[in-house]
Write a protein that holds these residues in place. Structure first.
Motif, PDB file in Angstrom:
ATOM      1  N   GLY A 227       7.687  15.577   5.950  1.00 14.55           N
ATOM      2  CA  GLY A 227       7.409  14.419   6.103  1.00 14.55           C
ATOM      3  C   GLY A 227       6.767  13.785   7.329  1.00 14.55           C
ATOM      4  O   GLY A 227       8.397  13.437   8.111  1.00 14.55           O
ATOM      5  N   ALA A 228       5.851  13.541   7.906  1.00 11.64           N
ATOM      6  CA  ALA A 228       5.742  13.021   8.959  1.00 11.64           C
ATOM      7  C   ALA A 228       4.828  11.758   9.264  1.00 11.64           C
ATOM      8  O   ALA A 228       3.561  11.236  10.031  1.00 11.64           O
ATOM      9  CB  ALA A 228       4.433  14.559  10.021  1.00 11.64           C
ATOM     10  N   GLY A 229       5.445  10.776   8.000  1.00  8.84           N
ATOM     11  CA  GLY A 229       4.696   9.867   8.376  1.00  8.84           C
ATOM     12  C   GLY A 229       5.573   8.977   9.559  1.00  8.84           C
ATOM     13  O   GLY A 229       6.225   8.641  10.301  1.00  8.84           O
ATOM     14  N   SER A 230       5.136   6.802   8.799  1.00  7.69           N
ATOM     15  CA  SER A 230       5.778   6.600   9.313  1.00  7.69           C
ATOM     16  C   SER A 230       7.312   6.589   9.833  1.00  7.69           C
ATOM     17  O   SER A 230       7.575   6.191  11.110  1.00  7.69           O
ATOM     18  CB  SER A 230       5.226   4.829   9.283  1.00  7.69           C
ATOM     19  N   ALA A 231       7.859   6.702   8.660  1.00  6.28           N
ATOM     20  CA  ALA A 231       9.148   6.863   8.606  1.00  6.28           C
ATOM     21  C   ALA A 231       9.888   8.195   9.423  1.00  6.28           C
ATOM     22  O   ALA A 231      10.666   7.870  10.320  1.00  6.28           O
ATOM     23  CB  ALA A 231       9.388   6.632   6.921  1.00  6.28           C
ATOM     24  N   GLY A 232       9.052   8.825   9.073  1.00  2.00           N
ATOM     25  CA  GLY A 232       9.755  10.370   9.545  1.00  2.00           C
ATOM     26  C   GLY A 232       9.886  10.640  11.379  1.00  2.00           C
ATOM     27  O   GLY A 232      10.463   9.871  11.576  1.00  2.00           O
TER      28      GLY A 232
ATOM     29  N   GLY B   5      13.308  -0.139  11.270  1.00  2.11           N
ATOM     30  CA  GLY B   5      14.738  -0.101  10.714  1.00  2.11           C
ATOM     31  C   GLY B   5      15.501   1.536  10.579  1.00  2.11           C
ATOM     32  O   GLY B   5      16.139   1.588  10.400  1.00  2.11           O
ATOM     33  N   THR B   6      14.405   2.163   9.877  1.00  4.68           N
ATOM     34  CA  THR B   6      14.819   3.335   9.562  1.00  4.68           C
ATOM     35  C   THR B   6      15.297   4.037  10.349  1.00  4.68           C
ATOM     36  O   THR B   6      16.303   5.031  10.144  1.00  4.68           O
ATOM     37  CB  THR B   6      14.147   3.817   8.346  1.00  4.68           C
ATOM     38  N   GLY B   7      14.309   4.102  11.739  1.00  5.29           N
ATOM     39  CA  GLY B   7      14.674   4.879  12.649  1.00  5.29           C
ATOM     40  C   GLY B   7      16.446   4.516  13.609  1.00  5.29           C
ATOM     41  O   GLY B   7      17.790   5.729  12.936  1.00  5.29           O
TER      42      GLY B   7
ATOM     43  N   GLN C  47      25.119   6.833   2.490  1.00  2.19           N
ATOM     44  CA  GLN C  47      23.274   6.202   2.322  1.00  2.19           C
ATOM     45  C   GLN C  47      22.222   5.755   3.012  1.00  2.19           C
ATOM     46  O   GLN C  47      23.219   4.774   3.740  1.00  2.19           O
ATOM     47  CB  GLN C  47      23.913   4.697   0.758  1.00  2.19           C
ATOM     48  N   GLY C  48      21.708   6.703   3.487  1.00  2.00           N
ATOM     49  CA  GLY C  48      21.340   6.681   5.194  1.00  2.00           C
ATOM     50  C   GLY C  48      19.755   5.107   4.595  1.00  2.00           C
ATOM     51  O   GLY C  48      19.020   6.053   4.295  1.00  2.00           O
ATOM     52  N   ASN C  49      20.340   4.197   4.213  1.00  5.02           N
ATOM     53  CA  ASN C  49      18.964   3.414   3.950  1.00  5.02           C
ATOM     54  C   ASN C  49      18.936   2.459   5.213  1.00  5.02           C
ATOM     55  O   ASN C  49      20.051   1.301   5.318  1.00  5.02           O
ATOM     56  CB  ASN C  49      19.062   2.421   2.740  1.00  5.02           C
TER      57      ASN C  49
ATOM     58  N   SER D 286       0.791  -1.177  -0.326  1.00 11.30           N
ATOM     59  CA  SER D 286       0.025  -0.399   0.065  1.00 11.30           C
ATOM     60  C   SER D 286       0.813   0.945  -0.297  1.00 11.30           C
ATOM     61  O   SER D 286       0.454   2.213  -0.263  1.00 11.30           O
ATOM     62  CB  SER D 286      -1.126  -0.229   1.588  1.00 11.30           C
ATOM     63  N   ARG D 287       1.713   1.258   0.322  1.00 17.18           N
ATOM     64  CA  ARG D 287       3.162   1.952   0.073  1.00 17.18           C
ATOM     65  C   ARG D 287       4.506   1.927  -0.159  1.00 17.18           C
ATOM     66  O   ARG D 287       5.211   1.538   0.727  1.00 17.18           O
ATOM     67  CB  ARG D 287       2.983   3.070   1.200  1.00 17.18           C
ATOM     68  N   ILE D 288       4.487   1.508  -1.288  1.00 16.04           N
ATOM     69  CA  ILE D 288       5.527   0.736  -1.840  1.00 16.04           C
ATOM     70  C   ILE D 288       6.484   2.332  -1.885  1.00 16.04           C
ATOM     71  O   ILE D 288       6.563   2.281  -3.572  1.00 16.04           O
ATOM     72  CB  ILE D 288       5.459  -0.506  -2.852  1.00 16.04           C
TER      73      ILE D 288
ATOM     74  N   PHE E 215       3.711  -0.471   4.568  1.00 16.69           N
ATOM     75  CA  PHE E 215       2.722  -0.412   5.464  1.00 16.69           C
ATOM     76  C   PHE E 215       1.917   0.910   5.558  1.00 16.69           C
ATOM     77  O   PHE E 215       2.355   1.610   5.679  1.00 16.69           O
ATOM     78  CB  PHE E 215       2.203  -1.009   5.973  1.00 16.69           C
ATOM     79  N   LYS E 216       1.310   1.249   4.520  1.00 14.15           N
ATOM     80  CA  LYS E 216       0.693   2.565   4.578  1.00 14.15           C
ATOM     81  C   LYS E 216       0.140   2.951   6.566  1.00 14.15           C
ATOM     82  O   LYS E 216      -0.517   2.663   6.320  1.00 14.15           O
ATOM     83  CB  LYS E 216      -0.593   3.268   3.124  1.00 14.15           C
ATOM     84  N   ASN E 217      -0.200   4.176   6.958  1.00 12.27           N
ATOM     85  CA  ASN E 217      -0.253   3.987   7.777  1.00 12.27           C
ATOM     86  C   ASN E 217      -2.091   4.308   6.835  1.00 12.27           C
ATOM     87  O   ASN E 217      -2.078   4.637   6.213  1.00 12.27           O
ATOM     88  CB  ASN E 217       0.158   5.744   8.005  1.00 12.27           C
TER      89      ASN E 217
HETATM   90  N1  LIG Z   1      16.313   5.551   3.683  1.00 11.87           N
HETATM   91  C1  LIG Z   1      15.043   4.625   4.078  1.00 11.87           C
HETATM   92  O1  LIG Z   1      15.676   3.551   4.534  1.00 11.87           O
HETATM   93  C2  LIG Z   1      13.552   4.488   4.314  1.00 11.87           C
HETATM   94  C3  LIG Z   1      13.355   5.667   3.284  1.00 11.87           C
HETATM   95  N2  LIG Z   1      11.710   5.699   3.205  1.00 11.87           N
HETATM   96  C4  LIG Z   1      10.893   6.748   2.810  1.00 11.87           C
HETATM   97  O2  LIG Z   1      10.518   7.729   3.304  1.00 11.87           O
HETATM   98  C5  LIG Z   1       9.780   8.125   1.698  1.00 11.87           C
HETATM   99  C6  LIG Z   1       8.191   8.142   3.188  1.00 11.87           C
HETATM  100  O3  LIG Z   1       7.543   6.758   3.829  1.00 11.87           O
HETATM  101  P1  LIG Z   1       6.801   7.008   5.014  1.00 11.87           P
HETATM  102  O4  LIG Z   1       6.515   8.034   6.104  1.00 11.87           O
HETATM  103  O5  LIG Z   1       6.153   5.248   5.634  1.00 11.87           O
HETATM  104  O6  LIG Z   1       5.164   7.282   4.157  1.00 11.87           O
HETATM  105  P2  LIG Z   1       3.978   7.908   4.909  1.00 11.87           P
HETATM  106  O7  LIG Z   1       2.389   7.399   3.304  1.00 11.87           O
HETATM  107  O8  LIG Z   1       2.998   7.213   6.274  1.00 11.87           O
HETATM  108  O9  LIG Z   1       4.424   9.369   5.077  1.00 11.87           O
HETATM  109  C7  LIG Z   1       5.145  10.312   4.350  1.00 11.87           C
HETATM  110  C8  LIG Z   1       4.657  11.940   4.531  1.00 11.87           C
HETATM  111  O10 LIG Z   1       4.939  12.673   3.752  1.00 11.87           O
HETATM  112  C9  LIG Z   1       3.546  13.995   3.601  1.00 11.87           C
HETATM  113  N3  LIG Z   1       4.024  14.965   2.364  1.00 11.87           N
HETATM  114  C10 LIG Z   1       3.490  14.229   1.387  1.00 11.87           C
HETATM  115  N4  LIG Z   1       3.246  15.044   0.397  1.00 11.87           N
HETATM  116  C11 LIG Z   1       4.015  16.121   0.990  1.00 11.87           C
HETATM  117  C12 LIG Z   1       4.628  17.817   1.079  1.00 11.87           C
HETATM  118  N5  LIG Z   1       3.771  18.065  -0.391  1.00 11.87           N
HETATM  119  N6  LIG Z   1       4.807  18.055   2.080  1.00 11.87           N
HETATM  120  C13 LIG Z   1       4.759  17.942   2.999  1.00 11.87           C
HETATM  121  N7  LIG Z   1       5.233  16.368   3.420  1.00 11.87           N
HETATM  122  C14 LIG Z   1       4.140  15.548   2.299  1.00 11.87           C
HETATM  123  C15 LIG Z   1       2.509  13.286   4.629  1.00 11.87           C
HETATM  124  O11 LIG Z   1       2.236  14.130   4.775  1.00 11.87           O
HETATM  125  C16 LIG Z   1       2.951  12.288   5.076  1.00 11.87           C
HETATM  126  O12 LIG Z   1       3.295  12.849   6.619  1.00 11.87           O
HETATM  127  C17 LIG Z   1       8.795   6.826   1.164  1.00 11.87           C
HETATM  128  O13 LIG Z   1       9.276   8.033  -0.091  1.00 11.87           O
HETATM  129  C18 LIG Z   1       9.986   5.729   1.765  1.00 11.87           C
HETATM  130  O14 LIG Z   1      10.579   5.543   0.637  1.00 11.87           O
HETATM  131  C19 LIG Z   1      11.230   4.988   3.965  1.00 11.87           C
HETATM  132  C20 LIG Z   1      11.371   4.285   5.320  1.00 11.87           C
HETATM  133  C21 LIG Z   1      13.029   3.914   4.600  1.00 11.87           C
END
Ligand SMILES: NC(=O)C1=CN([C@@H]2O[C@H](COP(=O)(O)OP(=O)(O)OC[C@H]3O[C@@H](n4cnc5c(N)ncnc54)[C@H](O)[C@@H]3O)[C@@H](O)[C@H]2O)C=CC1
Ligand SMILES: CC(=O)C(=O)O
Ligand SMILES: [Mg+2]
Length: 586
Positions: free
Chosen positions: A292-297, A263-265, A445-447, A148-150, A240-242
């Motif tokens: 970005g204030a989703g699950s990862a942020g 893991g990201t944290g 690379q912060g992955n 749901s959130r790839i 998974f999407k929030n």
């Molecule tokens: N580097 C790494 O290891 C990782 C990177 N990520 C990346 O982080 C990103 C977000 O992932 P999740 O938090 O799980 O997704 P999510 O869908 O839970 O959160 C996305 C966030 O971005 C915000 N957002 C969307 N459009 C925006 C805008 N125009 N301005 C400001 N904020 C906006 C949303 O409101 C939401 O708070 C994805 O691109 C994912 O690939 C995720 C996990 C690990």
């Protein structure tokens, strides 16, 4: 050997396809496998095989063609694939993981050629345990997504299968989990991607995504079924999407973790500890803006809070160092919309009624030392934003972490150019090194790929009953200490990805020690080992595609299980083979 019967091909060419037709098999093995004559006559060394693979790869012109070639190689010769990957991890990871896996997922149903994991559909509910019986191997770890959130690409439904497949390939290559102990798992619970539902090639259910409540019921059944079929299995939730209730619901009951949150944290804290040191700014003076204030942020910020507290701040002081911006602007308590629960902890109450919509204006107001991007908005850190960060800080910490590369908030080149090469930088997807002012600069690379393999391996080897927050935090601390002298001298934030197997051992050791401290380890015999002994133990238990035994293991297993006249009485014979092959050139 004479037989009129054709060789019976193994019925399940899933993640452990044996390499029966491997050109390194000597004639004796070919005869036993009845592949003699079906393979060109020469017996090849690995070096020659690798040379051909790399040449073939170079002939493919687009990343997705290279992805398809590597998928084919993994399906037909698993050990050769993992040896090649382990030896060329820097070059090949971008082709099997981010960024290419993003395109592979967008086009999964279009480019599908073979099974690579398990799919469970909404209409299978009530029957999940039985379906798991169809998986032919003993599983130690699974990566599960509902698609749901790839990455930052949105809802891709069952096309998300590329993510569990890619993550598990990294588990195998980076932390030495056995290939046949891994299960890529995708839940087909409908998709809100209308274009996919209308695409005749889409291979999932053509219904809208089920409700959060229905998904919870499904996941309850799934968790029970997985642990019943494979007691001790480690379960990684991915993409998974929030809203996402599963972590809170299952983390104290099952051996599970959420990679995007935890893991990201951990991976970001790991690099962040080094960035804070390099910035020269004391911890108490840092201020962080998160886009970005989703699950990862929020997952990242939560773990940085833990780091700040270990550095002497109170929780309140640490929490107030964060300003979050989501799609509605600065996250505040008086914004007027109903905040999702996970955002409330960081919501500001000191904005004096002002609602900041623009990132630029918020930066002027907060004067941050740190700018993180987990927003899925490619290019959001534009020239203006980066120049502001450079004007405010001698060494601004700038982490554009969204994936794949097209969603990165800025490129490495932009960050270097607009901060005069002063940025302390890490991105989610890889960027190339570049020359600046006579120096070679290499991006971090912060992955989460730096930690999840070690977290999983640590949990498996310690036989952890649950995965605690201390185990996750230990992975971050271990990662931060894993840089060698040269990497530290060069100012790197993360170790060289080419050393990932060594790094994963250090991470796994930290995770095991934390499991022991928390008393959740069931392999209590590991408690008595010194750190050196524990490292040796981990190494010894890692699948190693360089090991000759691994290269012949599946063939021998095939011989033992084959039904055409070799059963039972052949053990001594086969063991003799193993002995002979130890000295053979594989
Ligand atoms: N580097 C790494 O290891 C990782 C990177 N990520 C990346 O982080 C990103 C977000 O992932 P999740 O938090 O799980 O997704 P999510 O869908 O839970 O959160 C996305 C966030 O971005 C915000 N957002 C969307 N459009 C925006 C805008 N125009 N301005 C400001 N904020 C906006 C949303 O409101 C939401 O708070 C994805 O691109 C994912 O690939 C995720 C996990 C690990
Ligand atoms: C890397 C990762 O887990 C993500 O972008 O979702
Ligand atoms: Mg993810």
């Amino acid at each position: 050997m004479s037989s009129t019967q054709p060789k019976q091909l193994p019925s399940r060419h899933l993640t452990t396809t044996s390499g029966d037709f491997c050109t390194s098999n000597p004639p004796e093995i070919r005869k036993q496998l009845r592949t003699y004559g079906l393979i060109p006559p020469v017996v090849e060394s690995y070096e020659v095989q690798a040379q051909r693979c790399l040449k073939l790869l170079a002939m493919k012109t687009t990343p997705i063609e290279k992805y398809q070639y590597l998928t084919h190689l993994r399906a037909t010769n698993v050990h050769l694939f993992y040896r090649l990957l382990s030896e060329n991890v820097k070059e090949l990871t971008p082709l099997i993981y981010t960024p290419t896996v993003g395109e592979a997922c967008q086009r999964w149903s279009e480019i599908y050629t073979q099974p690579e994991g398990l799919y469970l559909s909404w209409h299978d509910r009530g029957n999940l345990r039985n379906i798991l019986n169809n998986w032919p191997h003993d599983v130690e770890i699974t990566v599960v997504t509902d698609g749901s959130r790839i990455l930052g690409l949105g809802d891709l439904g069952i096309n998300g299968m590329g993510i569990p497949v890619g993550k598990l390939a990294l588990y195998i290559a980076c932390a030495g989990i056995r290939p046949d102990a891994t299960l890529p798992l995708t839940l087909d619970l409908g998709t809100n991607n209308k274009a996919f539902r209308e695409d005749p090639l889409y291979m999932g259910s053509r219904m809208p995504k089920v409700t959060a409540e229905q998904e919870r019921e499904f996941l309850d059944e799934l968790m029970e079924a997985l642990t019943d079929r494979w007691p001790g299995i480690v379960i990684q939730y991915e993409d998974f999407k929030n809203p996402f209730p599963a972590l809170e619901r299952y983390q104290n009951k099952y051996t599970m973790f959420n990679d995007d949150v935890q893991g990201t944290g951990a991976v970001i804290v790991g690099g962040f500890i080094n960035a804070v040191k390099a910035s020269g700014v004391p911890v108490k003076d840092h201020r962080a803006v998160f886009l970005g204030a989703g699950s990862a942020g929020v997952g990242v910020a939560r773990q940085i809070v833990e780091f700040f507290m270990k550095e002497g701040l109170t929780e309140e002081e640490a929490r107030r160092k964060f300003w979050f911006v989501d799609s509605n602007g600065l996250v505040t308590l008086d914004r007027g919309d109903k905040l999702a629960e996970h955002k409330v902890y960081f919501a500001r109450d000191d904005n004096n009624g002002r609602q900041y919509q623009s990132l630029g204006r918020l930066i002027d107001f907060v004067q941050p030392t740190i700018l993180m991007g987990l927003s899925t908005i490619g290019g959001a850190f534009n020239r203006d934003i980066l120049q502001k960060m450079a004007a405010l800080n001698q060494r601004p910490i700038i982490f554009p972490l969204s994936n794949p590369s097209s969603k990165s908030e800025c490129t490495f080149e932009e960050a270097v150019r607009y901060t005069d090469g002063r940025a302390l930088f890490a991105s989610g997807s890889p960027f190339p090194s570049l020359e600046f002012a006579g120096k070679t600069l290499t991006p971090g690379q912060g992955n989460n790929m730096y930690v999840f393999p070690g977290i999983g391996q640590g949990a498996i080897l310690s036989k952890a009953s649950i995965i605690t927050q201390d185990m996750i935090y230990a992975s971050a601390e271990s990662l931060s200490t894993s840089l060698n002298k040269q990497e530290v001298a060069d100012g790197w934030l993360y170790p060289d990805i080419r050393r990932i197997r060594e790094v994963s051992i250090i991470v796994a050791r930290g995770v095991i020690r934390a499991a022991q401290k928390n008393g959740v380890d069931r392999a209590t015999e590991l408690r008595d080992l010194s750190d050196e002994q524990l490292d040796a133990y981990i190494k010894e238990h890692m699948y190693n595609p360089f090991n000759k035994r691994e290269n012949i293991g599946d063939n021998v297993a095939q011989l033992l299980s084959t039904t055409n006249g070799m059963n039972g009485h052949t053990n001594g014979y086969v063991n003799g083979f193993v002995k002979n092959l130890e000295s053979a050139h594989l």
